[in-house]
Design a protein around this motif. Sequence first.
Motif, PDB file in Angstrom:
ATOM      1  N   GLU A  12     -53.718  29.974  54.579  1.00 34.57           N
ATOM      2  CA  GLU A  12     -53.577  31.306  55.164  1.00 34.57           C
ATOM      3  C   GLU A  12     -54.062  32.382  54.195  1.00 34.57           C
ATOM      4  OE1 GLU A  12     -49.460  31.362  56.286  1.00 34.57           O
ATOM      5  OE2 GLU A  12     -49.894  30.653  58.323  1.00 34.57           O
ATOM      6  N   ASN A  13     -53.788  32.196  52.905  1.00 34.38           N
ATOM      7  CA  ASN A  13     -54.262  33.156  51.901  1.00 34.38           C
ATOM      8  C   ASN A  13     -55.792  33.170  51.836  1.00 34.38           C
ATOM      9  OD1 ASN A  13     -51.688  33.971  51.148  1.00 34.38           O
ATOM     10  ND2 ASN A  13     -51.517  32.441  49.532  1.00 34.38           N
ATOM     11  N   ILE A  14     -56.383  31.985  51.911  1.00 41.66           N
ATOM     12  CA  ILE A  14     -57.845  31.905  51.896  1.00 41.66           C
ATOM     13  C   ILE A  14     -58.442  32.632  53.094  1.00 41.66           C
ATOM     14  CG2 ILE A  14     -59.800  30.318  52.173  1.00 41.66           C
ATOM     15  CD1 ILE A  14     -58.271  28.318  50.411  1.00 41.66           C
ATOM     16  N   SER A  15     -57.851  32.431  54.269  1.00 40.11           N
ATOM     17  CA  SER A  15     -58.372  33.091  55.476  1.00 40.11           C
ATOM     18  C   SER A  15     -58.247  34.609  55.356  1.00 40.11           C
ATOM     19  CB  SER A  15     -57.647  32.577  56.727  1.00 40.11           C
ATOM     20  OG  SER A  15     -56.278  32.923  56.706  1.00 40.11           O
ATOM     21  N   ASP A  16     -57.144  35.096  54.785  1.00 45.66           N
ATOM     22  CA  ASP A  16     -56.967  36.545  54.607  1.00 45.66           C
ATOM     23  C   ASP A  16     -58.021  37.116  53.661  1.00 45.66           C
ATOM     24  OD1 ASP A  16     -54.824  36.769  56.320  1.00 45.66           O
ATOM     25  OD2 ASP A  16     -53.308  36.583  54.750  1.00 45.66           O
ATOM     26  N   LEU A  17     -58.265  36.410  52.559  1.00 46.84           N
ATOM     27  CA  LEU A  17     -59.241  36.893  51.585  1.00 46.84           C
ATOM     28  C   LEU A  17     -60.655  36.862  52.146  1.00 46.84           C
ATOM     29  CD1 LEU A  17     -57.840  35.253  48.320  1.00 46.84           C
ATOM     30  CD2 LEU A  17     -57.616  37.618  49.063  1.00 46.84           C
ATOM     31  N   LEU A  18     -60.956  35.838  52.932  1.00 50.73           N
ATOM     32  CA  LEU A  18     -62.266  35.771  53.575  1.00 50.73           C
ATOM     33  C   LEU A  18     -62.454  36.933  54.553  1.00 50.73           C
ATOM     34  CD1 LEU A  18     -62.531  31.933  54.316  1.00 50.73           C
ATOM     35  CD2 LEU A  18     -63.875  33.219  52.644  1.00 50.73           C
ATOM     36  N   GLU A  19     -61.369  37.247  55.274  1.00 52.97           N
ATOM     37  CA  GLU A  19     -61.450  38.361  56.226  1.00 52.97           C
ATOM     38  C   GLU A  19     -61.632  39.685  55.498  1.00 52.97           C
ATOM     39  OE1 GLU A  19     -59.186  40.001  60.242  1.00 52.97           O
ATOM     40  OE2 GLU A  19     -58.190  38.520  58.968  1.00 52.97           O
ATOM     41  N   PHE A  20     -60.935  39.841  54.376  1.00 51.96           N
ATOM     42  CA  PHE A  20     -61.102  41.059  53.590  1.00 51.96           C
ATOM     43  C   PHE A  20     -62.546  41.204  53.115  1.00 51.96           C
ATOM     44  CE2 PHE A  20     -61.278  43.299  49.524  1.00 51.96           C
ATOM     45  CZ  PHE A  20     -60.650  44.493  49.848  1.00 51.96           C
ATOM     46  N   LYS A  21     -63.141  40.095  52.738  1.00 52.03           N
ATOM     47  CA  LYS A  21     -64.523  40.127  52.256  1.00 52.03           C
ATOM     48  C   LYS A  21     -65.540  40.314  53.380  1.00 52.03           C
ATOM     49  CE  LYS A  21     -66.133  37.431  49.221  1.00 52.03           C
ATOM     50  NZ  LYS A  21     -66.658  36.127  48.756  1.00 52.03           N
ATOM     51  N   GLY A  22     -65.090  40.157  54.634  1.00 54.87           N
ATOM     52  CA  GLY A  22     -66.004  40.297  55.759  1.00 54.87           C
ATOM     53  C   GLY A  22     -66.850  39.063  56.002  1.00 54.87           C
ATOM     54  N   PHE A  26     -66.020  32.665  62.167  1.00 54.64           N
ATOM     55  CA  PHE A  26     -65.759  31.252  62.462  1.00 54.64           C
ATOM     56  C   PHE A  26     -65.158  30.530  61.249  1.00 54.64           C
ATOM     57  CE2 PHE A  26     -69.155  32.375  65.478  1.00 54.64           C
ATOM     58  CZ  PHE A  26     -68.531  31.988  66.670  1.00 54.64           C
ATOM     59  N   LYS A  27     -65.617  30.917  60.074  1.00 46.53           N
ATOM     60  CA  LYS A  27     -65.080  30.327  58.844  1.00 46.53           C
ATOM     61  C   LYS A  27     -63.629  30.756  58.642  1.00 46.53           C
ATOM     62  CE  LYS A  27     -66.223  29.800  53.922  1.00 46.53           C
ATOM     63  NZ  LYS A  27     -67.156  30.199  52.841  1.00 46.53           N
ATOM     64  N   ILE A  28     -63.351  32.034  58.921  1.00 50.32           N
ATOM     65  CA  ILE A  28     -61.973  32.552  58.816  1.00 50.32           C
ATOM     66  C   ILE A  28     -61.058  31.802  59.768  1.00 50.32           C
ATOM     67  CG2 ILE A  28     -60.527  34.593  59.152  1.00 50.32           C
ATOM     68  CD1 ILE A  28     -63.104  36.257  58.487  1.00 50.32           C
ATOM     69  N   SER A  29     -61.511  31.649  61.019  1.00 48.85           N
ATOM     70  CA  SER A  29     -60.710  30.951  62.033  1.00 48.85           C
ATOM     71  C   SER A  29     -60.465  29.501  61.659  1.00 48.85           C
ATOM     72  CB  SER A  29     -61.411  31.025  63.392  1.00 48.85           C
ATOM     73  OG  SER A  29     -61.486  32.350  63.853  1.00 48.85           O
ATOM     74  N   GLY A  34     -56.674  25.482  60.493  1.00 46.68           N
ATOM     75  CA  GLY A  34     -56.257  24.398  59.603  1.00 46.68           C
ATOM     76  C   GLY A  34     -54.804  24.545  59.192  1.00 46.68           C
ATOM     77  N   ALA A  35     -54.394  25.783  58.894  1.00 40.47           N
ATOM     78  CA  ALA A  35     -52.999  26.038  58.534  1.00 40.47           C
ATOM     79  C   ALA A  35     -52.079  25.683  59.697  1.00 40.47           C
ATOM     80  CB  ALA A  35     -52.810  27.506  58.143  1.00 40.47           C
ATOM     81  N   ASN A  36     -52.480  26.043  60.921  1.00 35.52           N
ATOM     82  CA  ASN A  36     -51.673  25.725  62.105  1.00 35.52           C
ATOM     83  C   ASN A  36     -51.632  24.221  62.361  1.00 35.52           C
ATOM     84  OD1 ASN A  36     -50.995  28.394  62.694  1.00 35.52           O
ATOM     85  ND2 ASN A  36     -52.869  28.737  63.862  1.00 35.52           N
ATOM     86  N   ALA A  37     -52.749  23.550  62.082  1.00 33.66           N
ATOM     87  CA  ALA A  37     -52.780  22.094  62.258  1.00 33.66           C
ATOM     88  C   ALA A  37     -51.801  21.412  61.312  1.00 33.66           C
ATOM     89  CB  ALA A  37     -54.199  21.577  62.023  1.00 33.66           C
ATOM     90  N   ILE A  38     -51.766  21.872  60.069  1.00 30.73           N
ATOM     91  CA  ILE A  38     -50.811  21.319  59.090  1.00 30.73           C
ATOM     92  C   ILE A  38     -49.381  21.615  59.541  1.00 30.73           C
ATOM     93  CG2 ILE A  38     -49.963  21.481  56.716  1.00 30.73           C
ATOM     94  CD1 ILE A  38     -52.608  20.052  56.915  1.00 30.73           C
ATOM     95  N   ARG A  39     -49.163  22.836  60.023  1.00 30.93           N
ATOM     96  CA  ARG A  39     -47.823  23.248  60.463  1.00 30.93           C
ATOM     97  C   ARG A  39     -47.319  22.368  61.616  1.00 30.93           C
ATOM     98  NH1 ARG A  39     -48.998  28.164  60.929  1.00 30.93           N
ATOM     99  NH2 ARG A  39     -48.074  29.024  59.028  1.00 30.93           N
ATOM    100  N   SER A  40     -48.211  21.903  62.450  1.00 35.90           N
ATOM    101  CA  SER A  40     -47.812  21.115  63.627  1.00 35.90           C
ATOM    102  C   SER A  40     -47.484  19.668  63.292  1.00 35.90           C
ATOM    103  CB  SER A  40     -48.929  21.157  64.675  1.00 35.90           C
ATOM    104  OG  SER A  40     -50.087  20.462  64.223  1.00 35.90           O
ATOM    105  N   ILE A  41     -47.851  19.215  62.093  1.00 39.67           N
ATOM    106  CA  ILE A  41     -47.549  17.831  61.699  1.00 39.67           C
ATOM    107  C   ILE A  41     -46.061  17.707  61.398  1.00 39.67           C
ATOM    108  CG2 ILE A  41     -47.991  16.016  60.000  1.00 39.67           C
ATOM    109  CD1 ILE A  41     -50.745  17.282  59.511  1.00 39.67           C
ATOM    110  N   GLU A  42     -45.412  16.735  61.991  1.00 38.42           N
ATOM    111  CA  GLU A  42     -43.988  16.545  61.745  1.00 38.42           C
ATOM    112  C   GLU A  42     -43.759  15.985  60.347  1.00 38.42           C
ATOM    113  OE1 GLU A  42     -42.151  14.207  64.737  1.00 38.42           O
ATOM    114  OE2 GLU A  42     -42.784  15.495  66.393  1.00 38.42           O
TER     115      GLU A  42
END
Length: 572
Positions: A12-22, A26-29, A34-42
């Motif tokens: 999530e931190n990487i995605s935020d920094l990528l968004e800040f950099k513009g 698709f890379k940001i998403s 990926g973070a959501n995919a990890i979160r969904s793993i039991e």
Amino acid sequence: MSFKNEIISILENISDLLEFKGENPFKISAFRNGANAIRSIEGEIETKVEDNSIKNVKGIGKGILSVISDYYKNGKSSNLENLLTEIPEGIFDLLKIRGLGAKKVKLIYNELGITKIDELNIACQENKISGIKGFGIKTQEAIIKEIKRLTSAKGFILLNETEVQIDKVLKNLTGIEHVLKIEPTGDIRRHLEIISKLEFVILVSDLNEFQKLITNLYSNSEFISVKDNYPQNDLDYDKFICLKIIFDDTIPVILFCTENSFDFNLLLFLSTGSNQFLELVTDKKYSNRDSEELIFKENNIAYIIPEMREQQFFQLAQNKKKNSDLSLEAFRGFFHFHTNYSDGKNNLTEMATSLKSKGYKYLAVCDHSKSAIYANGLNENRIFEQKNEIEQVSKEMNIRIFHGIESDILGNGDLDYSLDFLHNFDFIVASIHSQFQMNEVDMTNRIIKAIENPYTDVLGHPTGRLLLKRDGYKLNITKVIDACAANKVAIEINAHPQRLDLDWRNIFYAREKDCLFSINPDAHSIEDIDLIKYGIMVARKGGICNDEVINCYEQNKFISFIQRKVKRNIQF
């Protein structure tokens, strides 16, 4: 923080920094997904990383996999570290301010050149932020409030996070030469809901040698005066040393050390505190130190469990002034949990299977109600669909499952189903999930009206607080507790570590009013079930005993409780 949560945070931190950099959207998403995919793993993911099966999880591409592998092997993310060198220092802290996000942080940076939180705070105070397109006065006020919260929360961790830190300390110190015994003490032994330091009492074979060993191992160690912390006239301070060390960047670790087992017990007693509690120990006699119990006896005080050693204990009514006997072993019922009917991760069968295996005798599922659109809340038609599933699963698994609901308290105090429809439920938890900004009088009246609803059984997370994230809403908690007592509505102690709501400080008054309590982890997954232990910890701080908790009722007594005001159509 677990390995799984650390990976989620990094992505999530990487995605935020990528968004800040513009960077490419698709890379940001991809990193957010990926973070959501990890979160969904039991459960935890270490095994999947070790056998490389994590690459088969949908949403985990090569880029995400390389970040996970890097962190697993090296304990850091070179991807994240490289991004941090490419943005102005301080921007990463701005991204932590709730309600801003990368786009708004970039806008503030472009307009005003702000890179640090204190600069942002000054700009808000000078009314500069409200002038930026897309912001305004309300946004500016929200930023000021959030900065204040972040500043006050810095240097604290939640109760559940202390377990990871305690394990880390014990792993580092247990087995070290000269260490004979080590016990957690201070705030962690008293189970405070947020912690600013970890304290331990250590019995060592050689004080001087242990001191040399620690100072060699931890160059950042420093001495703290025991006398300044515990100015007792009859202590020989030459027998103690106190060291402060930092294992990582979280919170300090304080070590109270002695080579005398006789003094170990006294040091444990004194360092457990609280300071206000110790001040009320008037005799202050410490000649018999063979156990904490004997120290209490010598001071003419009945033994008090560590959790309850707070100033509020002495303010309890005499008939309530006893040690809590509350334990997980006494729990029979498990309430207020969610399934995939609303926003839970697991289905009813999976939740019930896990709960039955843990020894619970009956359950009350409470998915979100229809007003909670964001959480896939259940409308009337879906309620009847769930009722059929509950009956089927209950029979198949041979465990009683009561059909409950977490019903939203609307702005006017009504629950979000009609009175005619509420009779379809066996059990109702009434909670607030919206319109948090009401004034104290209106919010208090709103909650009391919901409590007075004849179908309300439990008041869920009464103040709405999220520890270190959000203050509770404005309300008169005394009047709310009075209403619960008058209407025979149990007060929830929401066991999720971010809530622990009702606050333990208010438990004392609620107990004097003979309120009942329901301790629930608000579980949204199988993993959340075990969070109930944190609710038990803070309930014990308030002295709550088994007979005051409806979860500890045998099934027939629980049925009598939910039938106390209205006769529900419960199939026996």
